[in-house]
Design an enzyme around this catalytic site. Structure first.
Site, PDB file in Angstrom:
ATOM      1  N   SER A 610       0.843  -1.194   0.000  1.00 35.38           N
ATOM      2  CA  SER A 610       0.000   0.000   0.000  1.00 35.38           C
ATOM      3  C   SER A 610       0.885   1.253   0.000  1.00 35.38           C
ATOM      4  CB  SER A 610      -0.949  -0.039   1.204  1.00 35.38           C
ATOM      5  OG  SER A 610      -1.950   0.933   1.077  1.00 35.38           O
ATOM      6  N   ASP A 698      -8.942  -5.933  -4.858  1.00 42.45           N
ATOM      7  CA  ASP A 698      -8.543  -4.750  -4.090  1.00 42.45           C
ATOM      8  C   ASP A 698      -9.346  -3.536  -4.548  1.00 42.45           C
ATOM      9  OD1 ASP A 698      -7.279  -2.736  -2.695  1.00 42.45           O
ATOM     10  OD2 ASP A 698      -5.256  -3.344  -3.245  1.00 42.45           O
ATOM     11  N   HIS A 730      -7.221  -5.907  -0.545  1.00 45.77           N
ATOM     12  CA  HIS A 730      -6.033  -5.089  -0.312  1.00 45.77           C
ATOM     13  C   HIS A 730      -5.035  -5.744   0.638  1.00 45.77           C
ATOM     14  CE1 HIS A 730      -3.735  -1.438  -0.473  1.00 45.77           C
ATOM     15  NE2 HIS A 730      -3.861  -1.190   0.808  1.00 45.77           N
TER      16      HIS A 730
END
Length: 755
Positions: A610, A698, A730
């Site tokens: 991320s 995601d 995610h």
């Protein structure tokens, strides 16, 4: 002789299998006190744990019970009661206030072509006394079992259960659907639902029917045509099956379900509980107009605390309606409600305020304000996703919470009248502490370190006027993982990297390295910045860093400026400076560690997910001589192309330093600024081999971000490989994806760091 780095695939598989067996401790519940014939007291402690089952490729849950003998001031004796057993198909469970009953929401696989069912069960101490097929009743959609909206709350009278479910969606037909004539139906029947199918208001002592409103089903009788393909908004990442939540009540005696009305149309309710006297329901309502934004890990969404009066149907606002609130908790004497509050919009995670609403005076006060700067010996501020489900002391004046304090997590007791805070772990071992529950001042907590998996601890909360020293007793120990040493270092940016408005901020890093005799004299270094960016690594158990360290890598976990636990000023310093301030902090930390520690500067790699992937990709391009391999999971690589595809478009503008409004489109200068702060700006300078891991589902950082980077690297001749995980979002937290990710990451690092 111990090898420099463990490099056999079979050995790595066995290492991962061994470390992944360590269970996580997720919940605890204390039973009522029992007095022995000799006057002593004991209670039972029910705990829930989770563990990866690699053979079944799933996370399993199991429970274990303990006995705690206490004298009201300290734990006299404690120990396990029997062995652990797996929990099958439980979605939610909740003990009644007296401890005499337990409610369980259970999923049951459908037979043959039937869909999965949900049952709400009630158990007493000897048997199951109720089993209600919620799917067959067909009053609503699936019950929410998440920790964002979901709840399962007993009424104080223990006669009703409150929960949140998806609103029943009317069946839709094609314009060309063939219809059989209906026999015996009258206009009157078609316009009026049966009494049993109407939403009911639950008052005291008996519920009564009311006219159908927001949650009524009267309109569901007419099947609409041409609406099979209507788009239904949802709440984004990890909440894609959540669209329109409704409050529901089960009458335990009558086994009937009532869908409550009274919630305004523009709100989505959740985190509900019964008001004093069972005359109403208190809930958090999130605004979903003009459209829903992602809610998971976003404590900045406009929301407020509300009360629905079930005797009159009136909905009353209990908090400010311009903030973001969550985690309301009612005191044992039913007089006060505490909750957490942030500013709406802005950073998704912030230093939060603790607010308190007095039920009888209707007065709201601020118990704890945000803390600008962390200082040792003082309360660091509140940085937690939620308050414990039970957090109040028996005196209904104090409460217990856990919060990040720089790179560790500690427990504090808060006096809600004076605002005074006292650490309950100041004299305890350094690491990560979390409150599981507190009941009758018996405090149950979880403790871990980077080299020690979660342990179960219990103590009696010291009295309000007593010495604050807490005597912790270990109920369930965990073996220390050999071969890992760790420490926390603090860094100060050089003057040229200081923030002009928030000068003087420092930051931390946690360094794990193989213990002597477990690795080479100069082990390779893996640098791991966290995601968020407003989150934090605390000194607790983490599977990947521990496994890499056991393999022979040193692992550097960087809490750059903008991380939680260092004060609100640190959080506020990062928006507008992503790609520079956070990147500079990580690089500064890497250079210092390579200079001061015995590590191999020729074998340094990056691993991040991320925003951690965002930083890893930035560092690859900005400092190509430092890094020799990279592994990124669902990375942000181009903020400009992400803004139109993510469930959190506000994040893209806020972290770039731009204002966000749902009705505004970025202008050309703003698009340019988003691209300017993205790793794609430096892609021409990347030389190190890159492994990308993407979750197909995601919603937060859509996989097209990783694909964009993959294609850019391939076009420039950079060695790259992409792993695509269907059915994963995610977090890439599926057991199979998580295990495969680790093995591919480890093999990539071994290959390209020449281990």
């Amino acid at each position: 002789q111990v090898p420099q780095v463990l490099s056999s695939t079979e050995e790595m598989v066995e290492l991962y299998r061994e470390l992944s067996r360590h269970p996580g401790l997720s919940a605890a519940c204390l039973g009522p006190d029992v007095t022995t014939q000799y006057g002593g007291k004991y209670c039972s402690l029910y705990t829930e744990w989770s563990q990866r089952d690699l053979a079944r490729a799933e996370n399993i849950k199991f429970c274990r019970q303990y006995l705690i003998f206490h004298d009201g001031a300290s734990v006299v004796y404690s120990g396990p009661a029997g062995t652990c057993s797996e929990i099958k198909d439980e979605l939610l469970s909740r003990e009644s206030p007296s401890g005499a009953l337990k409610a369980v929401l259970r999923k049951v696989p459908g037979k043959e072509k039937e869909k999965e069912k949900q049952f709400l069960e009630v158990w007493d101490q000897n048997r199951k006394v109720k089993s209600v097929d919620l799917t067959a009743l067909d009053k609503h959609g699936s019950v929410y079992d998440d920790d964002q909206f979901g709840c399962l709350a007993w009424s104080h009278s223990e006669t009703h259960l409150l929960y949140v479910a998806e609103k029943k969606r009317p069946k839709a037909e094609s314009f060309f659907q063939s219809k059989a004539p209906e026999l015996g139906a009258s206009d009157e029947d078609a316009g009026h639902p049966e009494k049993d199918d109407m939403p009911l208001k639950v008052g005291s002592p008996h519920p009564r029917p009311v006219a159908a409103g927001r949650s009524g089903h009267g309109a569901d009788r007419a099947v609409p045509q041409g609406e099979q393909f209507i788009y239904h908004e949802d709440w984004g990442e990890a909440l894609s099956t959540r669209s329109v939540p409704v409050l529901c009540v089960l009458d335990v005696e009558g086994s009937s379900v009532l869908v409550l009305e009274g919630v305004p149309e523009h709100l989505s309710p959740g985190q509900a509980f019964w008001s004093p006297g069972d005359t109403g329901v208190v809930f958090v309502g999130w605004w979903h107009e003009p459209f829903r934004l992602g809610l998971r890990h976003c404590t900045n969404r406009r929301s407020a605390l509300f009360h629905v009066d079930l005797t009159g149907g009136r909905c009353e606002l209990l908090s400010e309606d311009t903030k973001a609130v969550w985690s309301p908790r009612l005191s044992p004497d039913c007089c006060r409600i505490v909750y957490l509050e942030n500013n709406a919009l802005g950073p998704h995670q912030q230093c939060s305020r603790l607010r308190m609403y007095d039920w009888y005076t209707k007065h709201t006060s601020t118990v704890l304000e945000t803390v600008p700067r962390q200082a040792w010996g003082a309360f660091p501020g509140i940085y937690c996703g939620a308050l414990p489900g039970l957090c109040w002391a028996a005196d209904s004046r104090r409460l217990v919470l856990d919060t990040a304090q720089r790179s560790q997590q500690d427990l504090f007791v808060v006096d809600t009248v004076t605002g005074a805070t006292t650490s309950l772990t100041a004299d305890a071992p350094q690491g990560s502490w979390s409150v599981l529950t507190i009941d009758r001042d018996i405090l149950v907590a979880r403790f871990s370190t980077p080299s020690c998996p979660p342990m179960l601890k219990v103590a009696v909360l010291p009295g309000a006027g007593q010495e604050p020293q807490t005597r912790w007793v270990c109920l369930q120990d965990a073996p220390l993982v050999p071969g890992i040493s760790w420490g926390i270092c603090t860094l100060q940016p050089p003057p040229e990297q200081e923030h002009p408005q928030y000068g003087g901020l420092d930051f931390d890093a946690i360094l794990l390295r193989p213990s002597e005799g477990h690795a080479a004299q100069k082990p390779p270094l893996v640098v791991m910045p966290h995601g968020g960016p407003h989150s934090v690594f605390t000194a607790g158990w983490m599977l990947y860093p521990a496994a890499l360290c056991r393999m022979g890598f040193a692992v550097l976990l960087v809490n750059y400026r903008g991380s939680l636990g260092f004060g609100q000023d640190s959080v506020a310093s990062l928006p507008g400076n992503v790609g520079t301030q956070d990147v500079g902090d990580v690089q500064l930390c890497v250079e210092r560690v390579l200079r001061e520690e015995s590590l191999d500067a020729g074998r340094v790699a990056l691993v991040g997910g991320s925003h951690g992937g965002f930083l890893a990709c930035h560092l690859l391009g900005q400092f190509p001589d430092t890094y020799h391999a990279c592994v990124v999971r669902n990375p942000v690589v181009n903020i400009a192309s992400m803004v139109a595809a993510t469930d959190i478009p506000d994040w893209c503008l806020t972290e770039t330093g731009l204002p966000y409004a749902p009705n505004a489109l970025p202008d050309p200068a703003q698009w340019t600024e988003m691209l300017h702060k993205s790793p794609m700006r430096y892609v021409d300078r990347v030389r190190a081999p890159v492994l990308l891991m993407l979750g197909e589902d995601d919603r937060r950082v859509p996989p097209k971000q990783g694909l964009e980077y993959y294609r850019a690297l391939k076009a420039r001749g950079v060695l790259t490989r992409l792993l695509w995980y269907p059915g994963n979002n995610h977090a890439l937290a599926g057991v199979e994806a998580e295990a495969d990710s680790f093995m591919n990451m480890a093999l990539w690092l071994l290959k390209h760091l020449r281990c």
